[in-house]
Design an enzyme around this catalytic site. Structure first.
Site, mmCIF file in Angstrom:
data_model
loop_
_atom_site.group_PDB
_atom_site.id
_atom_site.type_symbol
_atom_site.label_atom_id
_atom_site.label_comp_id
_atom_site.label_asym_id
_atom_site.label_seq_id
_atom_site.Cartn_x
_atom_site.Cartn_y
_atom_site.Cartn_z
ATOM 1 N N ASP A 1 -3.142 4.594 -2.180
ATOM 2 C CA ASP A 1 -3.838 4.881 -1.618
ATOM 3 C C ASP A 1 -4.200 6.448 -2.213
ATOM 4 O OD1 ASP A 1 -5.698 4.555 1.171
ATOM 5 O OD2 ASP A 1 -5.054 6.351 1.428
ATOM 6 N N HIS B 1 -11.062 -3.288 3.275
ATOM 7 C CA HIS B 1 -10.864 -2.699 4.336
ATOM 8 C C HIS B 1 -12.208 -1.395 4.866
ATOM 9 C CE1 HIS B 1 -7.912 -0.391 2.134
ATOM 10 N NE2 HIS B 1 -7.885 0.718 3.564
ATOM 11 N N ASP B 2 -12.215 -0.842 3.933
ATOM 12 C CA ASP B 2 -12.910 0.553 3.800
ATOM 13 C C ASP B 2 -14.551 0.066 3.635
ATOM 14 O OD1 ASP B 2 -10.886 2.122 4.386
ATOM 15 O OD2 ASP B 2 -10.936 2.332 2.316
ATOM 16 N N ASP C 1 0.953 -1.061 -0.118
ATOM 17 C CA ASP C 1 -0.203 -0.191 -0.476
ATOM 18 C C ASP C 1 0.794 1.289 -0.124
ATOM 19 O OD1 ASP C 1 -2.671 1.566 0.586
ATOM 20 O OD2 ASP C 1 -3.282 -0.305 1.225
ATOM 21 N N GLU D 1 -6.565 3.762 -5.706
ATOM 22 C CA GLU D 1 -7.332 4.044 -5.277
ATOM 23 C C GLU D 1 -8.179 5.351 -5.400
ATOM 24 O OE1 GLU D 1 -10.208 4.109 -1.110
ATOM 25 O OE2 GLU D 1 -7.747 5.166 -1.235
#
Ligand code: GLC
Length: 589
Positions: free
Chosen positions: A213, A359-360, A105, A286
């Site tokens: 991210d 995870h969000d 990440d 993302e």
């Protein structure tokens, strides 16, 4: 003479399946209740048996953990709660030995406020790193720190103002996320060079790419004349779906999403980091609030930006005008219509990342499926069928391969996430009571996906011998890896077969995509085609029984080979009639 190995094609990731590990919740090796890298290394058989090609590891860097590692204080070290750099090198070596890759990440839209760069930046207005972040004085006519003095009216994604006052230098700094996640200023070339150097350092160490991210936030709209940053619309129709509360705050979306220099920065990054390296790497951005048109710009290989992006349209469908916590109804038909638009829109130019959870997001079976005991397994399989057989690279979020469900949080004390805690406080301050505030958090809260991975039926699901940082889901006694591993009817076995199919069938990877329009919008049907080979996928995305997939050539398809089915071999001749959440895959040609 042994033949030369085939060179890796540039687009190798089209045939790959990615598995996301959220390290805090995956496996704890030392009994402190927090997952760690040695824990991951102990469970690689699970990933290899599943057949995945790539692991995307959520952040393991040094961090104060305000946002569970998405607030990084040192990009070159591993947080002690997760292990050491040696552990990480070991994980990379283990994965490579098993033929899998590791994608890290990359969180470079912001750092933690504990990062050395920010510490220097905040130390004085004259510090050489002052301009590495977004510092602005109070709004003209206001005194710093007083209500309404923020430089703009922007809301943050975590239910607060996007500006925090720093009395030390009497200025505000910008943070689109938590106050402890100041935004880096990508306008400054020194920032960009520091980021590229760090990325090269990780690639040289052996990692195989990055999940970037909120990478479409790195360029902001800066006006030449003051004020250079402008107020956003409050409660307006132009709101960007997502976590920003645009009822109370101005929407920063138009000023921070897909800013004017975002493509320039990504192309520069590509040149500085990836262009000179051999094939075998993967980049995925993302990108919240991205349209198909923008998705094409980010992923067209000719432009040299990113291999693929995570778009958000389908995970924003159940957000109303008030943002993420303003929950509105959504049906599987809405989901399929949105996904199909992306399938068709990205065409042969771009490439989709396929995901239903991460995870969000809440657990996909609770959100898009039916997590009742009667339908959990079937709906998890139907969703998996669609996920893996759309055109794009599938991403499995840990636990979704088991059909894990949302957690039964009793109250806010059962949750840990800063986003939920801030949203809860904001809801109470708007006059909602505790139960009203919890309703949206139970449905959408990110902790739903962060309860520990369920390995077996023992006390803490085999996740830890200690006390887990967040409670294990009580359904782990039945929903776990140990019970599913050897059960051919399990959700896990279904994922395994779908992954095998992708690895065997070029039509799954490269085939065109066409939706088959049907009268019943509870039924999703599409055909993939490549060189005369055809694959038909039909899925009843509802708990209703006996729904017909009324294809004009249904009888022909019933003669074709049934490659996969969630409900055994049907005995139909003319019509395709599906039970609740039944999915089938036919192949011909
Ligand atoms: C991304 C991450 C999320 C994090 C946010 C801020 O959306 O996926 O977990 O909170 O960025 O870094």
């Amino acid at each position: 003479m042994t033949p030369e190995p085939e060179p890796t094609p540039r687009d190798w990731w089209k045939s790959a399946v990615v598995y996301q590990v959220y390290p805090r919740s995956f496996a704890d090796s030392d009994g402190d209740g927090i997952g760690d890298i040695p824990g991951i290394r102990q469970h690689l058989d699970h990933l290899e048996n599943l057949g995945v090609d790539v692991v995307w590891l959520s952040p393991i860097y040094r961090s104060p953990m305000d946002d569970n590692g998405y607030d990084i204080s040192d990009y070159h070290d591993v947080d002690p709660s997760f292990g050491t750099l040696d552990d990480l090198d070991g994980l990379i070596a283990d994965l490579h030995a098993r033929g899998m890759k590791l994608v890290m990440d990359l969180v470079v839209n912001h750092t933690s406020s504990a990062h050395q760069w920010f510490q220097e930046s905040r130390s004085s207005r004259d510090d050489p790193k002052r301009d590495w972040y977004w510092w602005r004085p109070a709004r003209p006519g206001h005194t710093g720190g007083e209500p309404g003095a923020e430089p703009t009216n922007w809301g943050s994604a975590f239910s607060e103002s996007a500006w925090t006052y720093d009395p030390g230098t009497d200025e505000y700094y910008l943070h689109i996320f938590a106050a402890s996640q100041p935004e880096l200023n990508w306008e400054n070339p020194e920032v960009r060079q520091a980021v590229y150097a760090m990325m090269n350092w990780w690639l040289d160490r052996g990692v195989d790419g990055f999940r970037m991210d909120v990478i479409n936030l790195i360029s902001k709209v800066v006006h030449d004349d003051p004020p250079d940053l402008r107020d956003g619309v409050v409660g307006g129709p132009d709101r960007q779906a997502g976590p920003i509360d645009t009822v109370r705050f101005g929407d920063p979306g138009p000023y921070v999403l897909h800013g004017p220099r975002v493509h320039e920065f990504l192309q520069e990054m590509h040149q500085a980091v990836f262009a000179h390296r051999p094939a075998g790497l993967l980049t995925v951005g993302e990108t919240p609030a991205t349209t198909v048109e923008q998705g094409l710009l980010y992923t067209d290989p000719a432009r040299g930006e990113l291999d693929m992006v995570f778009q958000f349209e389908h995970v924003d469908l159940d957000s109303g005008p008030g943002g993420k916590w303003d929950v509105v109804p959504m049906t599987p038909a809405d989901l399929m219509a949105s996904l199909a638009r992306w399938q068709e829109g990205m065409g042969d130019v771009g490439w989709n990342s396929l995901y239903l959870g991460n995870h969000d997001q809440p657990r996909c079976v609770s959100r898009f499926g039916d997590d009742s005991p009667e339908h959990r397994v079937r709906s998890a399989k139907a969703l998996a069928t669609v996920l893996h057989l759309h055109r794009g690279t599938p991403y499995i979020y840990q636990g979704d391969e088991l059909g894990m469900t949302n957690a039964p949080f009793r109250d806010i004390h059962d949750t840990r996430d800063i986003e939920s805690h801030n949203a809860y406080r904001a809801a109470l301050s708007r006059g909602l009571d505790a139960e009203q505030a919890m309703a949206a958090i139970r449905y959408k809260g990110r902790d739903n996906a962060r309860t520990p991975m369920q390995w077996d039926a023992t006390e803490h699901a085999g996740f830890t011998t200690g006390f887990p940082w967040i409670e294990v889901h009580p359904d782990h006694v039945t929903v776990n890896v140990a019970t599913q591993a050897d059960d051919p009817d399990s959700v896990l076995a279904h994922h395994r077969r779908l992954i095998e199919l992708r690895h065997q069938e070029p039509v799954v990877v490269h085939g065109s995509f066409a939706t088959v329009p049907l009268d019943d919008d509870r039924v999703h049907a599409f055909v993939r085609r490549l060189d005369g080979r055809e694959l038909l996928v039909v899925a009843n995305l509802s708990s209703d029984d006996a729904l017909e997939a009324a294809l004009p050539d249904a009888a022909d398809w019933l003669d074709a080979e049934l490659v996969l089915s969630t409900a055994g071999q049907p005995d139909e001749q003319e019509r395709i009639v599906l039970g609740p959440w039944e999915a089938r895959v036919y192949r011909r040609g």
